[in-house]
Design a protein around this motif. Structure first.
Motif, PDB file in Angstrom:
ATOM      1  N   THR A 145     -39.355 -18.991 -35.705  1.00  0.00           N
ATOM      2  CA  THR A 145     -38.565 -17.768 -35.696  1.00  0.00           C
ATOM      3  C   THR A 145     -39.333 -16.654 -36.396  1.00  0.00           C
ATOM      4  OG1 THR A 145     -36.448 -18.947 -35.663  1.00  0.00           O
ATOM      5  CG2 THR A 145     -36.425 -16.676 -36.470  1.00  0.00           C
ATOM      6  N   VAL A 146     -39.369 -15.506 -35.782  1.00  0.00           N
ATOM      7  CA  VAL A 146     -40.068 -14.344 -36.339  1.00  0.00           C
ATOM      8  C   VAL A 146     -39.040 -13.269 -36.658  1.00  0.00           C
ATOM      9  CG1 VAL A 146     -41.849 -12.603 -35.966  1.00  0.00           C
ATOM     10  CG2 VAL A 146     -42.102 -14.884 -34.954  1.00  0.00           C
ATOM     11  N   GLY A 147     -39.043 -12.791 -37.909  1.00  0.00           N
ATOM     12  CA  GLY A 147     -38.098 -11.765 -38.343  1.00  0.00           C
ATOM     13  C   GLY A 147     -38.352 -10.429 -37.670  1.00  0.00           C
ATOM     14  N   LEU A 148     -37.526  -9.457 -38.004  1.00  0.00           N
ATOM     15  CA  LEU A 148     -37.570  -8.153 -37.336  1.00  0.00           C
ATOM     16  C   LEU A 148     -38.976  -7.554 -37.309  1.00  0.00           C
ATOM     17  CD1 LEU A 148     -34.282  -6.568 -38.712  1.00  0.00           C
ATOM     18  CD2 LEU A 148     -34.712  -7.336 -36.379  1.00  0.00           C
ATOM     19  N   GLN A 149     -39.436  -7.233 -36.115  1.00  0.00           N
ATOM     20  CA  GLN A 149     -40.755  -6.668 -35.899  1.00  0.00           C
ATOM     21  C   GLN A 149     -40.634  -5.369 -35.102  1.00  0.00           C
ATOM     22  OE1 GLN A 149     -43.873  -8.282 -36.963  1.00  0.00           O
ATOM     23  NE2 GLN A 149     -42.250  -9.247 -38.184  1.00  0.00           N
ATOM     24  N   GLU A 150     -41.502  -4.412 -35.428  1.00  0.00           N
ATOM     25  CA  GLU A 150     -41.543  -3.177 -34.665  1.00  0.00           C
ATOM     26  C   GLU A 150     -42.097  -3.478 -33.267  1.00  0.00           C
ATOM     27  OE1 GLU A 150     -43.066  -3.780 -37.488  1.00  0.00           O
ATOM     28  OE2 GLU A 150     -42.528  -2.304 -39.030  1.00  0.00           O
ATOM     29  N   ALA A 151     -41.535  -2.805 -32.261  1.00  0.00           N
ATOM     30  CA  ALA A 151     -41.966  -3.052 -30.889  1.00  0.00           C
ATOM     31  C   ALA A 151     -41.696  -1.822 -30.030  1.00  0.00           C
ATOM     32  CB  ALA A 151     -41.240  -4.266 -30.309  1.00  0.00           C
ATOM     33  N   VAL A 152     -42.510  -1.678 -28.993  1.00  0.00           N
ATOM     34  CA  VAL A 152     -42.331  -0.600 -28.015  1.00  0.00           C
ATOM     35  C   VAL A 152     -41.973  -1.233 -26.675  1.00  0.00           C
ATOM     36  CG1 VAL A 152     -43.442   1.288 -26.768  1.00  0.00           C
ATOM     37  CG2 VAL A 152     -43.908   0.957 -29.200  1.00  0.00           C
ATOM     38  N   ALA A 207     -45.844  -4.611 -16.905  1.00  0.00           N
ATOM     39  CA  ALA A 207     -44.943  -5.759 -17.002  1.00  0.00           C
ATOM     40  C   ALA A 207     -43.841  -5.397 -17.988  1.00  0.00           C
ATOM     41  CB  ALA A 207     -45.694  -7.006 -17.463  1.00  0.00           C
ATOM     42  N   ARG A 208     -42.643  -5.860 -17.726  1.00  0.00           N
ATOM     43  CA  ARG A 208     -41.506  -5.498 -18.555  1.00  0.00           C
ATOM     44  C   ARG A 208     -41.433  -6.378 -19.794  1.00  0.00           C
ATOM     45  NH1 ARG A 208     -35.166  -5.374 -16.605  1.00  0.00           N
ATOM     46  NH2 ARG A 208     -34.385  -4.099 -18.317  1.00  0.00           N
ATOM     47  N   GLY A 209     -41.256  -5.736 -20.950  1.00  0.00           N
ATOM     48  CA  GLY A 209     -41.135  -6.489 -22.189  1.00  0.00           C
ATOM     49  C   GLY A 209     -41.326  -5.590 -23.391  1.00  0.00           C
ATOM     50  N   PHE A 210     -41.565  -6.193 -24.546  1.00  0.00           N
ATOM     51  CA  PHE A 210     -41.790  -5.477 -25.795  1.00  0.00           C
ATOM     52  C   PHE A 210     -43.224  -5.704 -26.253  1.00  0.00           C
ATOM     53  CE2 PHE A 210     -37.177  -6.237 -25.958  1.00  0.00           C
ATOM     54  CZ  PHE A 210     -36.727  -4.946 -26.213  1.00  0.00           C
ATOM     55  N   VAL A 211     -43.923  -4.619 -26.557  1.00  0.00           N
ATOM     56  CA  VAL A 211     -45.286  -4.717 -27.076  1.00  0.00           C
ATOM     57  C   VAL A 211     -45.224  -4.704 -28.599  1.00  0.00           C
ATOM     58  CG1 VAL A 211     -47.589  -3.701 -27.107  1.00  0.00           C
ATOM     59  CG2 VAL A 211     -46.182  -3.531 -25.040  1.00  0.00           C
ATOM     60  N   LEU A 212     -45.884  -5.704 -29.216  1.00  0.00           N
ATOM     61  CA  LEU A 212     -45.905  -5.826 -30.670  1.00  0.00           C
ATOM     62  C   LEU A 212     -47.156  -5.181 -31.242  1.00  0.00           C
ATOM     63  CD1 LEU A 212     -44.779  -9.570 -30.920  1.00  0.00           C
ATOM     64  CD2 LEU A 212     -43.335  -7.515 -30.957  1.00  0.00           C
ATOM     65  N   LYS A 213     -47.245  -5.138 -32.581  1.00  0.00           N
ATOM     66  CA  LYS A 213     -48.353  -4.448 -33.225  1.00  0.00           C
ATOM     67  C   LYS A 213     -49.698  -5.098 -32.956  1.00  0.00           C
ATOM     68  CE  LYS A 213     -47.751  -6.786 -37.702  1.00  0.00           C
ATOM     69  NZ  LYS A 213     -47.465  -6.588 -39.138  1.00  0.00           N
ATOM     70  N   ASP A 214     -49.728  -6.392 -32.603  1.00  0.00           N
ATOM     71  CA  ASP A 214     -51.000  -7.038 -32.303  1.00  0.00           C
ATOM     72  C   ASP A 214     -51.398  -6.872 -30.844  1.00  0.00           C
ATOM     73  OD1 ASP A 214     -49.244  -8.705 -31.024  1.00  0.00           O
ATOM     74  OD2 ASP A 214     -49.699 -10.492 -32.189  1.00  0.00           O
ATOM     75  N   CYS A 264     -38.506   2.694 -28.789  1.00  0.00           N
ATOM     76  CA  CYS A 264     -38.925   1.845 -29.912  1.00  0.00           C
ATOM     77  C   CYS A 264     -37.746   1.034 -30.453  1.00  0.00           C
ATOM     78  CB  CYS A 264     -39.511   2.719 -31.016  1.00  0.00           C
ATOM     79  SG  CYS A 264     -41.000   3.621 -30.485  1.00  0.00           S
ATOM     80  N   PHE A 265     -38.078  -0.176 -30.916  1.00  0.00           N
ATOM     81  CA  PHE A 265     -37.049  -1.110 -31.371  1.00  0.00           C
ATOM     82  C   PHE A 265     -37.570  -1.962 -32.519  1.00  0.00           C
ATOM     83  CE2 PHE A 265     -35.863  -0.194 -27.035  1.00  0.00           C
ATOM     84  CZ  PHE A 265     -34.481  -0.187 -27.042  1.00  0.00           C
ATOM     85  N   LEU A 266     -36.627  -2.592 -33.215  1.00  0.00           N
ATOM     86  CA  LEU A 266     -36.915  -3.737 -34.058  1.00  0.00           C
ATOM     87  C   LEU A 266     -36.382  -4.957 -33.318  1.00  0.00           C
ATOM     88  CD1 LEU A 266     -35.887  -2.450 -37.612  1.00  0.00           C
ATOM     89  CD2 LEU A 266     -38.209  -2.878 -36.796  1.00  0.00           C
ATOM     90  N   VAL A 267     -37.234  -5.972 -33.176  1.00  0.00           N
ATOM     91  CA  VAL A 267     -36.828  -7.168 -32.441  1.00  0.00           C
ATOM     92  C   VAL A 267     -37.038  -8.409 -33.313  1.00  0.00           C
ATOM     93  CG1 VAL A 267     -37.293  -6.189 -30.170  1.00  0.00           C
ATOM     94  CG2 VAL A 267     -39.121  -7.391 -31.377  1.00  0.00           C
ATOM     95  N   GLU A 268     -36.138  -9.353 -33.144  1.00  0.00           N
ATOM     96  CA  GLU A 268     -36.242 -10.654 -33.801  1.00  0.00           C
ATOM     97  C   GLU A 268     -36.234 -11.710 -32.701  1.00  0.00           C
ATOM     98  OE1 GLU A 268     -34.234 -13.027 -37.588  1.00  0.00           O
ATOM     99  OE2 GLU A 268     -33.121 -11.435 -36.563  1.00  0.00           O
TER     100      GLU A 268
END
Length: 256
Positions: free
Chosen positions: A29-36, A42-49, A68-72
């Motif tokens: 499980t990964v806690g709240l992460q910034e994402a675009v 492709a549809r989805g959320f891009v993370l900082k890496d 922009c979102f925070l996703v867990e």
């Protein structure tokens, strides 16, 4: 070695450790992460890496490309995608939390106090940069019900200042109260997460650094943190430097 590579090596090591201990649960499980959020290619959320995470649950997300979102989320460390691609299927935990997205203005620096100006206590050192958006975590003392508008700008005539041979590209951040509930008057420490579109500014800075054959680019966020004794002008504080490094292979400037 980039953080992206270290992150996934860590995930694989956790899997190996679990196997050695006889634990068959390979879910992390990964806690709240910034994402675009992106729709194309492709549809989805891009993370900082740079990794894209996707899920069948994304169909319920009401968003536009670039929001922009925070996703867990959680994922299976035995998923072969970890090594084979830059995307990963995950399970979203709860609804993604929308993050306000603000534009970047060009404006000559003015110290005059704005109407309903709110002062920022500090900017935390967690400052990821994803798809042209800079994420900031700011602290302010204000009533819980208060809603603020954030204004970020830069001076086009003076993109940077220089000290000890280091160029620091300056952004300026201010907050203005938009609304507050009438009976809510007790200030508390509030932490806000916001994102700012700074891609054009970063590109301008990158051109200067390219001419100077530099591999490091530093951005400082100056923020209105108070006012002078006679309340005629704001006092400015400065965040820790936000450092970008040039990828020598792609030439792209990236957060370390």
């Amino acid at each position: 070695m980039r953080k992206k590579e270290l992150y996934w090596i860590f995930a694989v090591c956790m899997l190996m450790l679990s196997s050695c201990l006889g634990d068959t649960n390979t879910q992390i499980t990964v806690g709240l992460q910034e994402a675009v959020y992106q729709i194309n290619p492709a549809r989805g959320f891009v993370l900082k890496d740079g990794r894209l995470i996707y899920s069948s649950q994304i169909n319920s997300v009401n968003a536009d490309h670039g929001d922009c979102f925070l996703v867990e989320y959680s994922f299976d460390t035995s998923n072969p995608e970890l090594q084979a691609s830059d995307s990963l299927e995950v399970e979203l935990l709860g609804q993604p939390v929308p993050i306000p997205l603000w534009p970047l203005d060009q404006a000559t620096l003015v110290d005059t106090i704005l109407t309903n100006e709110q002062y920022i206590s500090t900017i935390r050192t967690r400052t990821p940069y994803i798809k042209g958006r800079l994420f900031l975590w700011t602290e302010m003392k204000e009533p819980e019900s208060q809603v603020d508008s954030l204004v970020m700008s830069y001076d086009p005539d003076e993109l940077y200042t220089e000290a000890e041979g280091i160029r620091q590209y300056n952004l300026y951040l201010r907050a203005v109260r938009k609304s507050v509930e009438e009976n809510d008057t007790i200030p508390v420490t509030m932490v806000h997460t916001d994102a700012f579109v700074i891609e054009d500014f970063l590109n301008k800075a990158a051109e200067i650094e390219k001419v100077n054959n530099s591999e490091v680019l530093n951005i400082a966020v100056n923020y209105a943190s108070g006012h002078n004794k006679d309340t005629t002008a704001v006092n400015w504080s400065r965040s820790a430097l936000i450092e970008f490094k040039r990828n020598t292979t792609s030439g792209i400037w990236e957060r370390d």
